[in-house]
Design a protein around this motif. Structure first.
Motif, PDB file in Angstrom:
ATOM      1  N   GLU A   1       0.838  -1.208   0.000  1.00 42.10           N
ATOM      2  CA  GLU A   1       0.000   0.000   0.000  1.00 42.10           C
ATOM      3  C   GLU A   1       0.875   1.262   0.000  1.00 42.10           C
ATOM      4  O   GLU A   1       0.651   2.193  -0.776  1.00 42.10           O
ATOM      5  CB  GLU A   1      -0.866  -0.031   1.263  1.00 42.10           C
ATOM      6  CG  GLU A   1      -2.050   0.906   1.229  1.00 42.10           C
ATOM      7  CD  GLU A   1      -2.796   0.828   2.549  1.00 42.10           C
ATOM      8  OE1 GLU A   1      -2.855   1.863   3.240  1.00 42.10           O
ATOM      9  OE2 GLU A   1      -3.262  -0.272   2.913  1.00 42.10           O
ATOM     10  N   VAL A   2       1.905   1.244   0.879  1.00 46.86           N
ATOM     11  CA  VAL A   2       2.820   2.396   0.924  1.00 46.86           C
ATOM     12  C   VAL A   2       3.537   2.532  -0.411  1.00 46.86           C
ATOM     13  O   VAL A   2       3.629   3.631  -0.977  1.00 46.86           O
ATOM     14  CB  VAL A   2       3.851   2.232   2.074  1.00 46.86           C
ATOM     15  CG1 VAL A   2       4.833   3.395   2.071  1.00 46.86           C
ATOM     16  CG2 VAL A   2       3.158   2.135   3.414  1.00 46.86           C
TER      17      VAL A   2
ATOM     18  N   THR B   1       1.376   4.052  -3.036  1.00 47.78           N
ATOM     19  CA  THR B   1       1.107   5.475  -2.823  1.00 47.78           C
ATOM     20  C   THR B   1       2.262   6.338  -3.326  1.00 47.78           C
ATOM     21  O   THR B   1       2.047   7.393  -3.908  1.00 47.78           O
ATOM     22  CB  THR B   1       0.875   5.752  -1.322  1.00 47.78           C
ATOM     23  OG1 THR B   1      -0.028   4.782  -0.820  1.00 47.78           O
ATOM     24  CG2 THR B   1       0.336   7.145  -1.087  1.00 47.78           C
ATOM     25  N   VAL B   2       3.507   5.883  -3.081  1.00 43.92           N
ATOM     26  CA  VAL B   2       4.640   6.753  -3.416  1.00 43.92           C
ATOM     27  C   VAL B   2       5.231   6.465  -4.800  1.00 43.92           C
ATOM     28  O   VAL B   2       6.193   7.102  -5.205  1.00 43.92           O
ATOM     29  CB  VAL B   2       5.776   6.612  -2.363  1.00 43.92           C
ATOM     30  CG1 VAL B   2       5.284   7.020  -0.989  1.00 43.92           C
ATOM     31  CG2 VAL B   2       6.347   5.209  -2.343  1.00 43.92           C
ATOM     32  N   ARG B   3       4.653   5.499  -5.516  1.00 45.61           N
ATOM     33  CA  ARG B   3       5.328   4.983  -6.702  1.00 45.61           C
ATOM     34  C   ARG B   3       5.625   6.058  -7.753  1.00 45.61           C
ATOM     35  O   ARG B   3       6.712   6.128  -8.297  1.00 45.61           O
ATOM     36  CB  ARG B   3       4.492   3.868  -7.335  1.00 45.61           C
ATOM     37  CG  ARG B   3       5.309   3.000  -8.278  1.00 45.61           C
ATOM     38  CD  ARG B   3       4.483   1.909  -8.876  1.00 45.61           C
ATOM     39  NE  ARG B   3       3.281   2.452  -9.494  1.00 45.61           N
ATOM     40  CZ  ARG B   3       2.135   1.821  -9.588  1.00 45.61           C
ATOM     41  NH1 ARG B   3       2.023   0.604  -9.098  1.00 45.61           N
ATOM     42  NH2 ARG B   3       1.089   2.376 -10.166  1.00 45.61           N
TER      43      ARG B   3
ATOM     44  N   ARG C   1       6.097   3.319   6.676  1.00 46.55           N
ATOM     45  CA  ARG C   1       4.964   4.217   6.463  1.00 46.55           C
ATOM     46  C   ARG C   1       5.235   5.596   7.086  1.00 46.55           C
ATOM     47  O   ARG C   1       5.014   6.630   6.449  1.00 46.55           O
ATOM     48  CB  ARG C   1       3.693   3.604   7.065  1.00 46.55           C
ATOM     49  CG  ARG C   1       2.476   4.358   6.641  1.00 46.55           C
ATOM     50  CD  ARG C   1       1.207   3.867   7.286  1.00 46.55           C
ATOM     51  NE  ARG C   1       0.171   4.837   6.993  1.00 46.55           N
ATOM     52  CZ  ARG C   1      -0.632   4.760   5.943  1.00 46.55           C
ATOM     53  NH1 ARG C   1      -0.535   3.731   5.135  1.00 46.55           N
ATOM     54  NH2 ARG C   1      -1.518   5.702   5.713  1.00 46.55           N
TER      55      ARG C   1
ATOM     56  N   GLU D   1       5.485   9.106   5.184  1.00 47.43           N
ATOM     57  CA  GLU D   1       4.659  10.286   5.520  1.00 47.43           C
ATOM     58  C   GLU D   1       5.511  11.534   5.640  1.00 47.43           C
ATOM     59  O   GLU D   1       5.072  12.633   5.298  1.00 47.43           O
ATOM     60  CB  GLU D   1       3.917  10.034   6.840  1.00 47.43           C
ATOM     61  CG  GLU D   1       2.741   9.084   6.684  1.00 47.43           C
ATOM     62  CD  GLU D   1       2.114   8.700   8.022  1.00 47.43           C
ATOM     63  OE1 GLU D   1       1.164   7.912   8.005  1.00 47.43           O
ATOM     64  OE2 GLU D   1       2.594   9.184   9.055  1.00 47.43           O
TER      65      GLU D   1
ATOM     66  N   HIS E   1       6.719  12.305   1.895  1.00 50.54           N
ATOM     67  CA  HIS E   1       5.643  12.733   0.984  1.00 50.54           C
ATOM     68  C   HIS E   1       4.407  13.112   1.798  1.00 50.54           C
ATOM     69  O   HIS E   1       3.370  12.444   1.697  1.00 50.54           O
ATOM     70  CB  HIS E   1       5.286  11.596   0.012  1.00 50.54           C
ATOM     71  CG  HIS E   1       6.444  11.102  -0.778  1.00 50.54           C
ATOM     72  ND1 HIS E   1       6.943  11.761  -1.868  1.00 50.54           N
ATOM     73  CD2 HIS E   1       7.230  10.007  -0.623  1.00 50.54           C
ATOM     74  CE1 HIS E   1       7.980  11.102  -2.359  1.00 50.54           C
ATOM     75  NE2 HIS E   1       8.169  10.036  -1.603  1.00 50.54           N
TER      76      HIS E   1
ATOM     77  N   LEU F   1       1.012  13.296  -0.111  1.00 54.42           N
ATOM     78  CA  LEU F   1       0.364  12.061  -0.573  1.00 54.42           C
ATOM     79  C   LEU F   1      -0.408  11.373   0.550  1.00 54.42           C
ATOM     80  O   LEU F   1      -1.375  10.658   0.314  1.00 54.42           O
ATOM     81  CB  LEU F   1       1.401  11.092  -1.117  1.00 54.42           C
ATOM     82  CG  LEU F   1       2.126  11.515  -2.394  1.00 54.42           C
ATOM     83  CD1 LEU F   1       3.120  10.460  -2.798  1.00 54.42           C
ATOM     84  CD2 LEU F   1       1.120  11.762  -3.514  1.00 54.42           C
ATOM     85  N   PHE F   2       0.068  11.544   1.785  1.00 52.01           N
ATOM     86  CA  PHE F   2      -0.578  10.855   2.902  1.00 52.01           C
ATOM     87  C   PHE F   2      -1.525  11.777   3.667  1.00 52.01           C
ATOM     88  O   PHE F   2      -2.091  11.392   4.680  1.00 52.01           O
ATOM     89  CB  PHE F   2       0.480  10.295   3.853  1.00 52.01           C
ATOM     90  CG  PHE F   2       1.233   9.132   3.273  1.00 52.01           C
ATOM     91  CD1 PHE F   2       0.759   7.836   3.438  1.00 52.01           C
ATOM     92  CD2 PHE F   2       2.379   9.334   2.524  1.00 52.01           C
ATOM     93  CE1 PHE F   2       1.438   6.772   2.895  1.00 52.01           C
ATOM     94  CE2 PHE F   2       3.049   8.272   1.974  1.00 52.01           C
ATOM     95  CZ  PHE F   2       2.588   6.977   2.157  1.00 52.01           C
TER      96      PHE F   2
END
Lengths: 342, 296
Positions: free
Chosen positions: B159-160, B163-165, B281, B285, B288, B291-292
């Motif tokens: 999941e992390v 999100t950052v991909r 995670r 955070e 980024h 994003l979170f």
């Protein structure tokens, strides 16, 4: 004036020291973080049924106490011999580079991450032993080239090799990862672990043989500790005696180092303390150093086991912290006895 | 001649000694039932065992095993490095879990000789961790829980990562010590955390795992974020204040100019345990925040 050394006095003193050692060993076996009942230890063993009291008393405490005796005896005995041979009061078992050689060996074993064991010994012990023996051989050959068995040449070779190997250890430490660093650091501080009976038997036998051999060389060492020419005038083959004594002292030191890492102070302080109390005669100095050194290390190790329980202190820390002040008191008292100012 | 014979006899006796008195090896305890008295010798192993719901079966831990809360009151059998064999045997464990580095491996060897069942685990990276969880689950009779734990760790990590991909990767300088300054290099699991959190280790490949670096290298690598781990028993706010003051000497660095200096809880990012994904995670955070949806 000290009384002359007669066979009777030698036997009496050695027996007293042996008795002291055995009683200290017995007492220290009773001390530990867990409460052990002697009745349960010697109760009938049922096969397949673990008896924790027995395991703790015999396999952990007794094994460790015997290990401390072996290591303490080896270090103190070889310290006494090195001090006499090199005619240097600062000499200790590590003076000819054994410490750094063994340290480098241990570090290499840790860095290579070797997994096998040799006769039940961990690779660190095997490499440390090899490093110690190899370094003494190296120092000896450098000293021989430099000064034809001259004591100063040998000492300087020891200092230089020590410095060089220490630098290598520091380099390896700087590139090692944290668990490798911790493992080596604890090894360098000196640690007692519980060994198997096989290991204790063989290393104990080796140290015993070395100490007895050195005892038989004691009269010749007495002459050499005055000067080489005096010894030669007495008809002693100085080089042969020196090679034998160095070899045996180095061998038992290497054995001790491979068992427990670097434990400082025992090899320096105990022989001096014996000399201050009972005089410098090697016939008495060697057996008493061995027995008192063993006793001292058993006590120090017991302190290191219980003082910060359930964790343990490296025993090298305890030997230095306890041994230093005791030695200073002895030195001051000796000075007073000689009529010197306090 | 008489001496020679005597010496030969002594040497023979010495060499033959162990064969005479060496104890017979009894059978090891049977492994058929699930262990009820577990000792864990490292904080991350404690976290795994407790995560499998075996907190009650843990009879002793090491110092610094402080998570979960329930293990704080358990007896201690020494520190991670300085273990007390006597205390371990005294607790009569039916399973000891140890790590695979030299000291604990030696200890495991000695425990096995006393018929104490020991398992050692090398946990150097995330895959090792997943493997260890699976193995511990099997030994302790909780394979289903272990599979659940592994799957949830993988899911949370994915999941992390998702999100950052696509986000740009900030250069991160991860300091583990200020004086002298040492940072995490590429061959560390900190590097793994940085990359999975969508960052890039500002320090290039180095000989050392945690290289000591000079001012020149710090200026050359131009980090956009500087991360420090919380020192033991240090107040996070206090450490952040000190860190900001320290890094002010490099006021040309982007991280210092934009005040992106972060202090992370070292329990989460310095320990290869089940909370490592939470550490990833938290790091993400900070790298980024947009994003979170957290405040930078």
């Amino acid at each position: 004036m000290r009384p002359l050394l007669t066979p009777g006095r030698l036997v009496r003193l050695v027996l007293a020291a042996a008795l002291l050692m055995v009683s200290v060993m017995a007492a220290c076996c009773m001390v530990g973080t867990e409460t052990v009942s002697l009745k349960a230890v010697f109760a009938h063993q049922t096969p397949g049924q673990p008896n924790p009291d027995y395991e703790i008393f015999v396999k952990i405490r007794l094994a460790r106490v015997i290990l401390a005796v072996i290591v303490g005896a080896a270090l103190a005995c070889s310290g006494a011999v090195f001090q006499g041979l090199l005619r240097n009061p600062l000499a200790d078992p590590y003076i000819l580079g054994i410490s750094s050689g063994a340290g480098l060996g241990a570090m290499v074993a840790v860095m290579l991450g070797i997994q096998w064991t040799l006769w039940g010994r961990s690779p660190i012990a095997v490499f440390a032993f090899a490093g110690a023996v190899g370094t003494v051989a190296l120092v000896w050959s450098i000293g021989r080239v430099a000064g034809k068995y001259h004591v100063t040449g040998l000492l300087l070779a020891g200092v230089v090799v020590n410095a060089f190997f220490s630098a290598l250890i520091m380099f390896l430490t700087s590139i090692a990862n944290s668990s490798q660093i911790q493992t080596t650091l604890f090894w360098l501080m000196g640690n007692m672990t519980e060994e198997t009976w096989d290991v204790l038997w063989f290393s104990g036998g080796l140290v015993c043989a070395g100490a007895v051999g050195l005892f038989f060389l004691a009269p010749k060492l007495n002459a050499i500790s005055l000067s080489d020419s005096d010894a030669r005038n007495l008809g002693i083959h100085v080089t042969a005696v020196r090679v034998c004594a160095f070899g045996m002292a180095a061998m038992i030191t290497a054995c001790a180092v491979s068992l427990s890492g670097l434990i400082g102070f025992v090899g320096l302080i105990i022989p001096h303390a014996i000399r201050l109390i009972w005089g410098p005669d090697h016939r008495l100095l060697i057996p008493l150093s061995a027995l008192v050194g063993g006793t001292f290390l058993v006590l120090a190790d017991t302190v290191s086991r219980v003082v910060v329980a359930p964790a343990q202190l490296p025993v090298g820390v305890v030997t230095a912290l306890v041994g230093g002040p005791i030695f200073i008191v002895l030195l001051i008292r000796h000075n007073r006895c000689l009529g010197g100012r306090p | 001649m008489r001496w020679l014979i005597l010496m030969l006899l002594v040497v023979t006796w010495w060499a033959a000694g162990p064969a005479v008195f060496s104890p017979t090896q009894g059978p090891g305890p049977s492994e058929s039932h699930a262990p009820q008295r577990i000792i864990t010798l490292a904080p991350n192993l404690t976290e795994i065992v407790c995560g499998l719901g075996l907190t009650d079966q843990v009879v002793a831990v090491t110092q610094f095993s402080e998570f979960p809360e329930a293990v704080r009151s358990k007896p201690k059998v020494g520190s991670f490095w300085q273990l007390n064999l006597e205390a371990i045997v005294g607790k009569q464990p039916d399973l000891v879990l140890a790590l695979g580095f030299q000291q604990q491996r030696d200890l495991a060897r000695r425990l096995r000789r006393m018929h104490v069942p020991v398992e050692t685990f090398n946990i150097e990276d995330f895959n090792d961790l997943l493997g260890a969880i699976g193995a511990i689950g099997k030994i302790t009779g909780r394979p289903a829980q272990a599979t659940g734990m592994v799957e949830s760790l993988q899911r949370d990590l994915a999941e992390v990562q998702a999100t950052v991909r696509l986000a740009p990767r900030p250069r991160v300088l991860w300091s583990i010590q200020r004086e002298p300054l040492r940072v995490a290099g590429r061959k560390t699991f900190v590097n793994w955390i940085i990359e999975n959190a969508g960052g890039l280790n500002a320090i290039g490949p180095t000989l050392h795992q945690y290289p000591p670096v000079g001012a020149e290298q710090v200026l050359a690598c131009q980090p956009e974020v500087i991360v420090e781990q919380l020192m033991v028993q240090q107040d996070p706010h206090e450490q952040l204040k000190q860190a900001r003051a320290y890094w002010q000497r490099y006021n040309h660095l982007p991280a210092v100019q934009t005040q992106r200096i972060v202090v992370l809880n070292d329990d989460l990012v310095a320990r290869m345990g089940p909370r490592i994904v939470m550490g990833v995670r938290v790091t993400a955070e900070h790298l980024h925040p947009d994003l979170f949806g957290v405040a930078p």
